[in-house]
Design a protein around this motif. Structure first.
Motif, PDB file in Angstrom:
ATOM      1  N   ILE A  85       0.695  -1.176   0.125  1.00 42.17           N
ATOM      2  CA  ILE A  85       0.272   0.231  -0.256  1.00 42.17           C
ATOM      3  C   ILE A  85       0.897   1.128   0.000  1.00 42.17           C
ATOM      4  O   ILE A  85       0.857   2.639  -0.793  1.00 42.17           O
ATOM      5  N   LEU A  86       1.546   1.474   0.919  1.00 40.89           N
ATOM      6  CA  LEU A  86       2.698   2.629   0.735  1.00 40.89           C
ATOM      7  C   LEU A  86       2.997   2.592  -0.884  1.00 40.89           C
ATOM      8  O   LEU A  86       4.116   4.419  -1.056  1.00 40.89           O
ATOM      9  N   LEU A  87       3.758   1.554  -0.631  1.00 41.30           N
ATOM     10  CA  LEU A  87       4.442   1.422  -2.143  1.00 41.30           C
ATOM     11  C   LEU A  87       3.214   2.123  -3.387  1.00 41.30           C
ATOM     12  O   LEU A  87       3.895   3.231  -4.546  1.00 41.30           O
ATOM     13  N   VAL A  88       2.534   1.305  -3.302  1.00 46.59           N
ATOM     14  CA  VAL A  88       1.421   1.986  -4.165  1.00 46.59           C
ATOM     15  C   VAL A  88       0.546   3.192  -4.204  1.00 46.59           C
ATOM     16  O   VAL A  88      -0.012   4.516  -5.127  1.00 46.59           O
ATOM     17  N   GLU A  89       0.128   4.336  -3.040  1.00 50.25           N
ATOM     18  CA  GLU A  89       0.394   5.289  -2.904  1.00 50.25           C
ATOM     19  C   GLU A  89       1.449   6.472  -3.663  1.00 50.25           C
ATOM     20  O   GLU A  89       0.835   7.407  -4.041  1.00 50.25           O
ATOM     21  N   ARG A  90       2.634   5.657  -3.401  1.00 55.16           N
ATOM     22  CA  ARG A  90       3.970   6.663  -4.080  1.00 55.16           C
ATOM     23  C   ARG A  90       3.815   7.156  -5.438  1.00 55.16           C
ATOM     24  O   ARG A  90       3.952   7.645  -5.921  1.00 55.16           O
ATOM     25  N   ILE A  91       3.571   6.268  -6.209  1.00 56.57           N
ATOM     26  CA  ILE A  91       2.856   5.934  -7.589  1.00 56.57           C
ATOM     27  C   ILE A  91       2.083   6.124  -7.840  1.00 56.57           C
ATOM     28  O   ILE A  91       1.973   5.693  -9.173  1.00 56.57           O
ATOM     29  N   ALA A  92       1.119   5.943  -7.340  1.00 52.97           N
ATOM     30  CA  ALA A  92      -0.591   5.904  -7.774  1.00 52.97           C
ATOM     31  C   ALA A  92      -0.056   6.716  -9.018  1.00 52.97           C
ATOM     32  O   ALA A  92      -1.144   7.258  -9.842  1.00 52.97           O
ATOM     33  N   GLN A  93      -0.141   8.702  -8.494  1.00 55.02           N
ATOM     34  CA  GLN A  93      -0.583   9.478  -9.078  1.00 55.02           C
ATOM     35  C   GLN A  93      -0.161   9.553 -10.664  1.00 55.02           C
ATOM     36  O   GLN A  93      -0.919   9.109 -11.597  1.00 55.02           O
ATOM     37  N   ASP A  94       0.903   9.235 -10.751  1.00 54.35           N
ATOM     38  CA  ASP A  94       1.645   9.171 -11.654  1.00 54.35           C
ATOM     39  C   ASP A  94       1.369   8.231 -13.095  1.00 54.35           C
ATOM     40  O   ASP A  94       1.368   7.980 -14.223  1.00 54.35           O
ATOM     41  N   THR A  95       0.490   7.236 -12.346  1.00 52.20           N
ATOM     42  CA  THR A  95       0.109   5.381 -13.255  1.00 52.20           C
ATOM     43  C   THR A  95      -0.817   6.070 -13.282  1.00 52.20           C
ATOM     44  O   THR A  95      -1.133   5.655 -14.853  1.00 52.20           O
ATOM     45  N   LEU A  96      -1.579   6.947 -12.328  1.00 55.85           N
ATOM     46  CA  LEU A  96      -2.899   6.859 -13.265  1.00 55.85           C
ATOM     47  C   LEU A  96      -2.437   8.116 -14.374  1.00 55.85           C
ATOM     48  O   LEU A  96      -3.574   8.337 -15.343  1.00 55.85           O
ATOM     49  N   ILE A  97      -2.113   8.934 -13.987  1.00 54.54           N
ATOM     50  CA  ILE A  97      -1.718   9.917 -15.094  1.00 54.54           C
ATOM     51  C   ILE A  97      -0.855   9.286 -16.482  1.00 54.54           C
ATOM     52  O   ILE A  97      -1.606  10.420 -17.075  1.00 54.54           O
ATOM     53  N   ARG A  98      -0.432   8.259 -16.233  1.00 55.09           N
ATOM     54  CA  ARG A  98      -0.197   7.360 -17.792  1.00 55.09           C
ATOM     55  C   ARG A  98      -1.027   6.670 -18.405  1.00 55.09           C
ATOM     56  O   ARG A  98      -1.130   6.162 -19.499  1.00 55.09           O
TER      57      ARG A  98
END
Length: 798
Positions: free
Chosen positions: A379-392
């Motif tokens: 979860i900590l990892l996903v939260e760190r890259i969630a925004q970039d992943t969704l923007i892509r």
């Protein structure tokens, strides 16, 4: 846009490093060379037949630019696939894909074909010969990706040649390509080693010399299967009695691989055996990573030794930094690891997750954390890259991560709930779950930032479900909560709010919102939200009878929707549709048709739903050109898209309200009567759904004008005027000058039909006066013989 911010796996973009002392397969190279006369060369065979080795050796030996892309399971996310495809092409030409990346990184999801079209345009502009290799294509399972690659293959420039290596035939209309001479194929039978090739391989790669009869036996037993030959050679390497081994060696491929891999593994020293098992969980290996997993400091040395011993290790780069195991060998090792030391698998994945996190490859770290079921870490990892992943727009990847997390864990993280919900909404999946997640997130974290984001997507859900009143309220709330530094998100909210105001009939409020959204989006670099807002500004100008102003908006929109190579981006289709309507009104039917067809080509690469307006206008143009069949086909296509869509509840209503006008023009009065008899007032439908009819002014206006036209055509003139008179008062109050002109035309025809000549002439004179400055023509010509008769009597009177 560039790829510097994206975690590209560069090892996927290079052919595997050349293996020393390989057998030169001249006969297969000749087939690959012949492939240049066709679009596609397919190398298809089961695992272990040397597909990758063959193609990599061939392209490395050619003096021709080659883009290489090794597919893996995670590339089933369309955005990830496209980004790595662009990255592969940019290894040949860095100018390829700039416009495609702008579209891909935009906040509006677009069709894969739209992005591929931009790539194709760049490749065609370049004109340079190019080979594109897609290795391990069988790992792609996403239907949309196969459809997109079929589109790419059909439209790629003649200077380009595609090579696909796969264990199975890809669903790319191979029969049609084969029949047209556009397909060259290398199959299992072609890839099998002959006895001479097997003998050369044993000598050059293993240093094993066998007599002719022994080679024939081994080749026959393995059926020329390269992996089987290599496994057999590894087993024989430490045997003195090869004759007895060959006599015992038999069976199908499945049994051979089980038998030989067991022998190969059991023949290794304990240190090497442990190393193989413990590192088998990895898709890619290097020395430091393997050292972290196995706690063996000599990991790099072991990897180099394994490569030298040809122990099914493939080098992924020229520096021999990254490796991978052969797929068959890796499968065997993982199976054995689970059987013998299953309790260690979790710890190995945990170590891998930590190593990739330290190395900055957070997406890979997430995968291993999930495999280890270390959900707090994941979860900590996903939260760190969630925004970039969704923007892509990697919605598939993000949803897979989110759905792998236990529900009770997910619900403890409000920010993650919002990300999860936004991915569901933007991908058009499970809106009920998305709404529930957003409500829970806001309850648990009432901060303005999180509430603003959650409220935006609540507004989108309401809009998709037809609840305009709630959509407006939620959009206004989101706007208050989102600060000015959220430029592109505020642009989306403002544009969405404008749509709500327009639907409710508040044209001036909508105009102000769209103007603001267009400016904010342009400043934030979000040309998509800008162009969408500009399209709405043009529509408002048409509603207000300002056709020339609408054209000016369209020109601005096209400037923003033009890529760096001068090509129009798919969002330009929205502008082309409006231009088609304007040209129709000005009676330039040929130009109108061309703009509408150009718009369709662009929009259908993006979203069929957005093409409905284009099809409706095209039907009217075709009818004006006396192409009844073309008009019916265009309207039928609009109806089909609207009926099949589950993203919009109003699309079928819009099409149904335009259909009777076409029937009237075609003289199909029986169809008009049936429609009239079956018609249910829109207010009743909306009320039954629990919606406030005040927020559907635009649809009700279309309904009223359609009914007035129908009654006029049926000769029920009193009923026509009973609709038109109050409709005129409402349009005048709201400043809808364009609508007023159309109403006056219909009123004039109705009065003329009733024999009220003076009233008909004065009403028509007002309509003509309104229309003259803006150049309206079709508004009058489309009314046919009744309008001609009215104009004639009016001229005779003067």
């Amino acid at each position: 846009m560039n790829l510097s911010s994206y975690p590209i796996l560069t090892t996927k973009l290079k052919p595997p490093h050349a293996t020393r002392n390989l057998v030169v397969r001249t006969r297969l190279y000749e087939i690959l060379e012949r492939g240049f006369a066709s679009k596609l060369t397919l190398v298809a065979a089961p695992a272990g037949y040397g597909k990758t080795t063959l193609v990599s050796e061939w392209v490395l030996g050619k003096d021709l630019p080659t883009a290489w892309f090794t597919v893996d399971e995670r590339d089933n996310d369309p955005a990830r696939f496209l980004i790595h495809l662009i990255a592969a092409l940019q290894t040949v030409n860095q100018n390829i894909g700039a416009d495609a990346l702008e579209v891909l990184y935009s906040p509006v999801q677009m069709r894969i074909e739209a992005i591929l079209s931009l790539l194709i345009n760049d490749l065609a502009t370049s004109g340079s010969p190019l080979i594109l290799v897609l290795d391990d294509y069988h790992l792609l399972e996403h239907t949309k990706l196969h459809e997109a690659m079929a589109f790419f293959l059909a439209h790629m420039p003649s200077s380009m040649h595609l090579v696909i290596a796969s264990r199975v035939d890809p669903p790319l209309r191979l029969g049609k390509l084969r029949a047209s001479g556009q397909l060259e194929e290398i199959r299992e039978a072609d890839l099998r080693f002959s006895a001479d090739e097997a003998s050369a391989m044993l000598v050059r790669t293993m240093g094993i010399r066998l007599g002719g009869d022994s080679v024939e036996v081994l080749t026959s037993r393995t059926e020329g299967w390269i992996a089987g030959l290599q496994l057999a050679a590894l087993s024989m390497k430490k045997r003195e009695d090869t004759k007895s081994f060959l006599e015992a060696f038999s069976g199908t491929h499945r049994y051979i691989v089980d038998y030989l891999t067991d022998e190969v593994l059991e023949q290794q020293p304990e240190q090497i055996r442990n190393f193989l098992l413990e590192t088998s969980i990895l898709d890619r290996l290097n020395g430091p990573l393997c050292a972290a997993l196995t706690e063996q400091e000599a990991a790099q040395t072991i990897l180099e030794r394994l490569e030298e011993d040809h122990l099914f290790l493939v080098s992924l780069d020229d520096e021999r930094h990254w490796y991978r195991y052969h797929a068959l060998f890796a499968d065997m090792l993982r199976k054995r690891l689970a059987q013998e030391r299953g309790e260690e698998v979790t710890e190995l994945h945990t170590r891998a997750a930590r190593w990739f996190e330290r190395s900055g490859e957070l997406d890979v770290a997430v995968e291993h954390a999930l495999q280890a079921e270390k959900y707090d870490h994941a979860i900590l990892l996903v939260e760190r890259i969630a925004q970039d992943t969704l923007i892509r727009t990697e919605f598939v990847t993000f949803l897979r991560w989110a759905e792998a997390l236990p529900e009770e864990v997910m619900h403890t993280r409000p920010r993650l709930c919002v990300y999860y919900a936004s991915a569901l909404v933007l991908s058009g999946r499970n809106l009920d779950l998305a709404r529930s997640l957003l409500e829970r997130a806001v309850q648990d974290d009432p901060s303005d930032r999180l509430r603003g984001q959650a409220t935006l997507f609540q507004a989108v859900i309401a809009s998709l479900r037809g609840d305009v009143q709630t959509a407006i309220a939620k959009s206004e709330e989101a706007l208050r909560l989102l600060s000015d530094d959220h430029g592109y998100m505020r642009s989306l909210v403002i544009g969405h709010l404008g749509v709500g105001y327009l639907a409710s009939g508040d044209v001036e409020a909508a105009r102000a919102m769209f103007a603001d959204a267009a400016d904010k989006g342009e400043r934030a670099g979000s040309y998509l939200s800008s162009v969408m807002a500009i399209r709405r500004l043009a529509e408002i100008s048409i509603i207000q009878g300002e056709l020339h102003a609408a054209w000016s908006h369209c020109e601005r929109g096209l400037r923003l929707a033009t890529g760096r190579q001068g090509n129009l981006l798919p969002v330009a289709g929205l502008i082309k549709t409006v231009q088609g309507e304007l040209l129709r009104q000005w009676n330039d039917l040929q130009a109108s048709c061309e703009h509408l067809e150009d718009g369709l080509e662009l929009l259908l690469r993006w979203s069929e739903l957005l093409a409905i307006d284009d099809y409706i206008t095209l039907a009217r143009v075709k009818q004006a050109q006396n192409d009844t069949e073309g008009a019916m086909e265009a309207m039928s296509r609009a109806e089909q898209i609207a009926r099949q869509s589950d993203a919009s509840r109003v699309a079928p209503i819009i099409v149904s309200l335009h259909q009777p006008r076409l029937w009237v023009a075609q003289g199909k009065m029986d169809a008009v009567r049936r429609w009239t008899d079956a018609h249910m007032p829109l207010t009743r439908i909306l009320s039954a759904e629990g919606y406030d009819v005040r927020f559907y002014h635009h649809l009700i206006e279309i309904e009223d004008i359609t009914l007035a036209r129908v009654y006029l055509a049926l000769g029920e003139l009193d009923r026509s005027l009973a609709i038109l008179d109050p409709l005129y008062d409402a349009a005048e109050r709201l400043g809808r000058a364009g609508t007023l002109t159309e109403i006056r035309v219909l009123q004039a025809l109705s009065h003329h039909g009733r024999g009220e000549g003076e009233l008909a002439w004065s009403t028509l004179a007002e309509a003509l006066q309104r229309a003259e400055a803006q150049g309206y023509v079709r508004l009058f010509v489309d009314e046919g013989q009744p309008m001609l008769h009215l104009l004639t009597t009016m001229l005779e009177r003067t």
